[in-house]
Design a protein around this motif. Structure first.
Motif, PDB file in Angstrom:
ATOM      1  N   GLU A  53      36.600  30.877  42.809  1.00 49.07           N
ATOM      2  CA  GLU A  53      36.493  30.236  44.124  1.00 49.07           C
ATOM      3  C   GLU A  53      36.394  31.278  45.241  1.00 49.07           C
ATOM      4  N   VAL A  54      37.144  32.381  45.123  1.00 44.41           N
ATOM      5  CA  VAL A  54      37.052  33.449  46.127  1.00 44.41           C
ATOM      6  C   VAL A  54      35.649  34.058  46.120  1.00 44.41           C
ATOM      7  N   TYR A  70      47.892  37.847  47.934  1.00 41.18           N
ATOM      8  CA  TYR A  70      47.529  38.004  46.528  1.00 41.18           C
ATOM      9  C   TYR A  70      46.565  39.185  46.379  1.00 41.18           C
ATOM     10  N   ALA A  71      47.088  40.350  46.016  1.00 44.45           N
ATOM     11  CA  ALA A  71      46.259  41.552  45.935  1.00 44.45           C
ATOM     12  C   ALA A  71      45.089  41.357  44.980  1.00 44.45           C
ATOM     13  N   GLY A  72      45.324  40.697  43.859  1.00 46.47           N
ATOM     14  CA  GLY A  72      44.255  40.480  42.896  1.00 46.47           C
ATOM     15  C   GLY A  72      43.122  39.652  43.465  1.00 46.47           C
ATOM     16  N   LEU A  73      43.444  38.616  44.224  1.00 50.43           N
ATOM     17  CA  LEU A  73      42.399  37.788  44.826  1.00 50.43           C
ATOM     18  C   LEU A  73      41.713  38.518  45.980  1.00 50.43           C
ATOM     19  N   VAL A  74      42.471  39.268  46.766  1.00 50.18           N
ATOM     20  CA  VAL A  74      41.858  40.055  47.837  1.00 50.18           C
ATOM     21  C   VAL A  74      40.877  41.059  47.242  1.00 50.18           C
ATOM     22  N   SER A  75      41.228  41.647  46.116  1.00 48.08           N
ATOM     23  CA  SER A  75      40.353  42.672  45.524  1.00 48.08           C
ATOM     24  C   SER A  75      39.004  42.103  45.080  1.00 48.08           C
ATOM     25  N   ILE A  76      38.919  40.813  44.856  1.00 47.84           N
ATOM     26  CA  ILE A  76      37.636  40.198  44.502  1.00 47.84           C
ATOM     27  C   ILE A  76      36.644  40.326  45.659  1.00 47.84           C
ATOM     28  N   THR A  77      37.147  40.343  46.877  1.00 46.37           N
ATOM     29  CA  THR A  77      36.270  40.475  48.042  1.00 46.37           C
ATOM     30  C   THR A  77      35.647  41.865  48.133  1.00 46.37           C
ATOM     31  N   PHE A  78      36.206  42.841  47.446  1.00 48.60           N
ATOM     32  CA  PHE A  78      35.756  44.221  47.575  1.00 48.60           C
ATOM     33  C   PHE A  78      34.297  44.404  47.161  1.00 48.60           C
ATOM     34  N   ALA A  79      33.788  43.544  46.293  1.00 53.24           N
ATOM     35  CA  ALA A  79      32.388  43.627  45.882  1.00 53.24           C
ATOM     36  C   ALA A  79      31.444  43.386  47.063  1.00 53.24           C
ATOM     37  N   ARG A  80      31.950  42.788  48.143  1.00 53.26           N
ATOM     38  CA  ARG A  80      31.148  42.489  49.339  1.00 53.26           C
ATOM     39  C   ARG A  80      31.426  43.474  50.476  1.00 53.26           C
ATOM     40  N   ASP A  81      32.150  44.549  50.198  1.00 52.31           N
ATOM     41  CA  ASP A  81      32.421  45.622  51.170  1.00 52.31           C
ATOM     42  C   ASP A  81      33.012  45.149  52.497  1.00 52.31           C
ATOM     43  N   PRO A  82      34.133  44.430  52.446  1.00 53.79           N
ATOM     44  CA  PRO A  82      34.756  44.014  53.712  1.00 53.79           C
ATOM     45  C   PRO A  82      35.541  45.157  54.351  1.00 53.79           C
ATOM     46  N   HIS A 140      50.516  45.778  47.073  1.00 50.43           N
ATOM     47  CA  HIS A 140      49.613  45.845  48.217  1.00 50.43           C
ATOM     48  C   HIS A 140      49.211  47.285  48.513  1.00 50.43           C
ATOM     49  N   ARG A 141      50.164  48.194  48.395  1.00 46.02           N
ATOM     50  CA  ARG A 141      49.826  49.618  48.605  1.00 46.02           C
ATOM     51  C   ARG A 141      48.802  50.095  47.569  1.00 46.02           C
ATOM     52  N   GLU A 142      48.974  49.665  46.319  1.00 49.58           N
ATOM     53  CA  GLU A 142      48.029  50.044  45.265  1.00 49.58           C
ATOM     54  C   GLU A 142      46.642  49.471  45.554  1.00 49.58           C
ATOM     55  N   CYS A 143      46.583  48.209  45.947  1.00 47.96           N
ATOM     56  CA  CYS A 143      45.315  47.568  46.294  1.00 47.96           C
ATOM     57  C   CYS A 143      44.640  48.330  47.437  1.00 47.96           C
ATOM     58  N   PHE A 144      45.405  48.644  48.451  1.00 45.32           N
ATOM     59  CA  PHE A 144      44.887  49.370  49.616  1.00 45.32           C
ATOM     60  C   PHE A 144      44.390  50.756  49.208  1.00 45.32           C
ATOM     61  N   ALA A 145      45.174  51.448  48.398  1.00 44.32           N
ATOM     62  CA  ALA A 145      44.819  52.815  48.002  1.00 44.32           C
ATOM     63  C   ALA A 145      43.562  52.859  47.141  1.00 44.32           C
ATOM     64  N   THR A 146      43.361  51.862  46.309  1.00 49.51           N
ATOM     65  CA  THR A 146      42.217  51.900  45.398  1.00 49.51           C
ATOM     66  C   THR A 146      40.914  51.432  46.041  1.00 49.51           C
ATOM     67  N   TYR A 147      40.995  50.795  47.205  1.00 50.31           N
ATOM     68  CA  TYR A 147      39.766  50.330  47.853  1.00 50.31           C
ATOM     69  C   TYR A 147      39.058  51.506  48.505  1.00 50.31           C
ATOM     70  N   ALA A 148      37.804  51.703  48.140  1.00 50.76           N
ATOM     71  CA  ALA A 148      37.034  52.843  48.644  1.00 50.76           C
ATOM     72  C   ALA A 148      36.307  52.538  49.949  1.00 50.76           C
ATOM     73  N   GLY A 149      36.313  51.298  50.387  1.00 49.18           N
ATOM     74  CA  GLY A 149      35.602  50.917  51.597  1.00 49.18           C
ATOM     75  C   GLY A 149      36.414  51.150  52.858  1.00 49.18           C
TER      76      GLY A 149
END
Length: 172
Positions: A53-54, A70-82, A140-149
């Motif tokens: 759904e995300v 929800y870090a896992g659901l937020v990370s799904i958005t990363f494919a769209r470079d937010p 959340h820190r891990e999610c933030f740290a791993t996002y390259a955008g």
């Protein structure tokens, strides 16, 4: 404009997301609406259904804001470079925000029901700093740290009236 907002309960995610979406004319997705079975806030959806759904939401809209804890659901958005906004104002601010939040009719059938669950919510907010997993400070820190955008960690309540220059810059 695509923005994903991550943070503890009470961090100001919904307020910021609503302001950004309204100001930019963007679609808004509160991840609570996909993480739980409709009308059953205590019954989680399958991770696969929520993730789908995300992804569908992000695909359907040119401009969007997605917000949740929800870090896992937020990370799904990363494919769209937010732009990833990690709201981390601290426990005291999160507790204060929860204590003053207006009724959330998409989560609770009445203000009374919401108020009856406040003690649980405040406990949940305080546990954020010591628990582990997808909805913890560490997660959340891990999610933030791993996002390259493009990303920003915000440790104070963002000024929306009038909007701070950094908040206006997120709209571009």
């Amino acid at each position: 404009m695509r923005i994903a907002i991550l943070g503890n309960s009470g961090s100001g995610k919904s307020t910021l997301a609503q302001w950004l979406a309204s100001t930019a004319g963007a679609a808004l997705l509160d991840l609570d609406t996909v993480a739980w079975e409709p009308g059953k806030i205590a019954v989680p959806r399958s991770p696969e259904a929520a993730a789908e759904e995300v992804g569908d939401f992000c695909s359907r809209h040119k401009k969007w804001v997605v917000e949740g804890c929800y870090a896992g659901l937020v990370s799904i958005t990363f494919a769209r470079d937010p732009l990833l906004v990690f709201l981390n104002p601290g426990e005291e601010q999160c507790v204060a925000n929860c204590q003053s939040r207006p009724w959330e009719p998409h989560k609770y059938s009445s203000q009374t029901e919401q108020d009856e669950r406040l003690a649980f919510l405040l406990s949940w907010v305080r546990q954020y700093y010591s628990r582990q997993g997808d909805m913890s400070l560490d997660g959340h820190r891990e999610c933030f740290a791993t996002y390259a955008g493009q990303k920003v960690e915000v440790t104070a309540k963002p000024r929306l009236d009038p909007p701070a220059p950094e908040v206006l810059a997120w709209l571009r």
